[in-house]
Every structure is written in C-alpha cells, then in structure tokens.
Scaffold this motif. Structure first.
Motif, short mmCIF file in Angstrom:
data_model
loop_
_atom_site.label_atom_id
_atom_site.label_comp_id
_atom_site.label_asym_id
_atom_site.label_seq_id
_atom_site.Cartn_x
_atom_site.Cartn_y
_atom_site.Cartn_z
N PHE A 1 0.92 -1.08 -0.09
CA PHE A 1 0.02 0.02 -0.09
C PHE A 1 0.86 1.29 0.16
N ARG A 2 2.19 1.27 -0.09
CA ARG A 2 3.08 2.44 -0.19
C ARG A 2 2.84 2.99 -1.55
N ILE A 3 2.02 4.16 -1.56
CA ILE A 3 1.83 4.67 -2.73
C ILE A 3 3.04 5.92 -3.09
N VAL A 4 3.48 6.43 -2.17
CA VAL A 4 4.67 7.52 -2.32
C VAL A 4 5.97 6.70 -1.70
N ARG A 5 6.91 6.78 -2.66
CA ARG A 5 8.33 6.22 -2.06
C ARG A 5 9.50 7.15 -2.58
N LEU A 6 10.30 7.42 -1.59
CA LEU A 6 11.59 8.09 -1.90
C LEU A 6 12.71 7.00 -2.41
N PHE A 7 13.58 7.77 -3.00
CA PHE A 7 14.33 6.54 -3.38
C PHE A 7 15.97 7.62 -4.06
N ILE A 8 16.94 6.99 -4.28
CA ILE A 8 18.04 7.59 -4.67
C ILE A 8 18.60 7.07 -5.92
N ASP A 9 18.86 7.37 -7.16
CA ASP A 9 19.28 6.85 -8.42
C ASP A 9 20.65 7.11 -8.48
N MET A 10 21.52 6.23 -8.86
CA MET A 10 22.88 6.37 -8.73
C MET A 10 23.05 5.93 -10.35
N GLY A 11 23.89 6.91 -11.15
CA GLY A 11 24.06 6.68 -12.56
C GLY A 11 25.41 7.50 -12.90
N MET A 12 25.49 7.47 -14.41
CA MET A 12 26.53 8.28 -15.15
C MET A 12 25.96 8.83 -16.29
N GLY A 13 26.57 10.08 -16.80
CA GLY A 13 26.22 10.51 -18.11
C GLY A 13 27.36 10.87 -18.90
N PHE A 14 27.27 10.92 -20.17
CA PHE A 14 28.32 11.19 -21.11
C PHE A 14 27.75 12.41 -22.01
N SER A 15 28.43 13.37 -22.36
CA SER A 15 27.90 14.37 -23.46
C SER A 15 29.14 14.81 -24.38
N THR A 16 28.70 15.33 -25.45
CA THR A 16 29.60 15.79 -26.42
C THR A 16 29.02 16.82 -27.13
N SER A 17 29.70 17.82 -27.53
CA SER A 17 29.53 19.00 -28.37
C SER A 17 30.62 19.41 -29.10
N LYS A 18 30.28 20.02 -30.49
CA LYS A 18 31.07 20.42 -31.39
C LYS A 18 30.51 21.97 -31.93
N PRO A 19 31.27 23.01 -31.60
CA PRO A 19 30.95 24.08 -32.19
C PRO A 19 31.30 24.27 -33.76
N LYS A 20 30.50 25.18 -34.40
CA LYS A 20 30.58 25.10 -35.95
C LYS A 20 32.26 25.12 -36.26
N HIS A 21 32.78 26.08 -35.76
CA HIS A 21 34.32 26.14 -36.03
C HIS A 21 35.45 25.89 -34.89
N GLY A 22 35.20 24.86 -34.31
CA GLY A 22 35.71 24.74 -32.95
C GLY A 22 36.03 23.22 -33.06
N ASP A 23 36.96 22.81 -32.00
CA ASP A 23 37.14 21.48 -31.59
C ASP A 23 36.05 20.77 -30.78
N SER A 24 35.58 19.42 -30.69
CA SER A 24 34.72 19.00 -30.19
C SER A 24 35.23 18.94 -28.65
#
Length: 89
Positions: free
Chosen positions: A7-30
C-alpha cells in the motif's frame, strides 16, 4: 502472487548513474564530458505495474558536462529535474 498487498503509494529513492556529453561548435574542436553521481527521487504508485517518477538535483562529480560546474558538488536547480514513468513486470 503477492501474499501481502503493498500500500505504499509514495516512495523516496536515490538513483545512481553516469552520463556522457559531447558537443562541437561550428568552428571549433569537439568537447566531451561526463558526470557520475546520485539523484534523489520520488515515485508515486499509479497501479501494480506503473509508477510516476521524478528526480530533482544532483550530487557527484562533473567534468566538462553540458550543464553544471566542473568538480564535486551538489545542485538543486531547475536544470536537474527529470520526470518519467516506471514499469515493473
């Protein structure tokens, strides 16, 4: 088959994870970056299989990640909000 109803309708939790991002400007290095850390969350049970979840904030390490400062830190700003649906089978 469940013997006891959950019957627990509301639960609290902690999510562990990792992320990766990449970007490249029009006239620059990624630029590549990453994050690894914890995100606190809240789950609201909709029925036996589905829950609405939201995660707010971040605590961990970032290096050239597309949002937030580099290094260890804790943030609770509006850019660190995510929402979704969780399906349990």
């Amino acid at each position: 088959m469940r013997l006891l109803a959950d019957f627990r309708i509301v639960r609290l939790f902690i999510d562990m994870g990792m992320g990766f991002s990449t970007s490249k400007p029009k006239h620059g290095d990624s630029v590549n970056g990453f994050e690894i850390g914890l995100k606190p969350g809240l789950a609201i049970k909709l029925n036996d299989s589905f829950s609405f979840i939201t995660k707010v904030g971040f605590a961990g390490y970032r290096d050239d990640y597309f949002r937030g400062a580099d290094g260890f830190g804790v943030t609770l700003d509006g850019e660190n909000i995510s929402i979704g649906i969780d399906y349990e089978f």
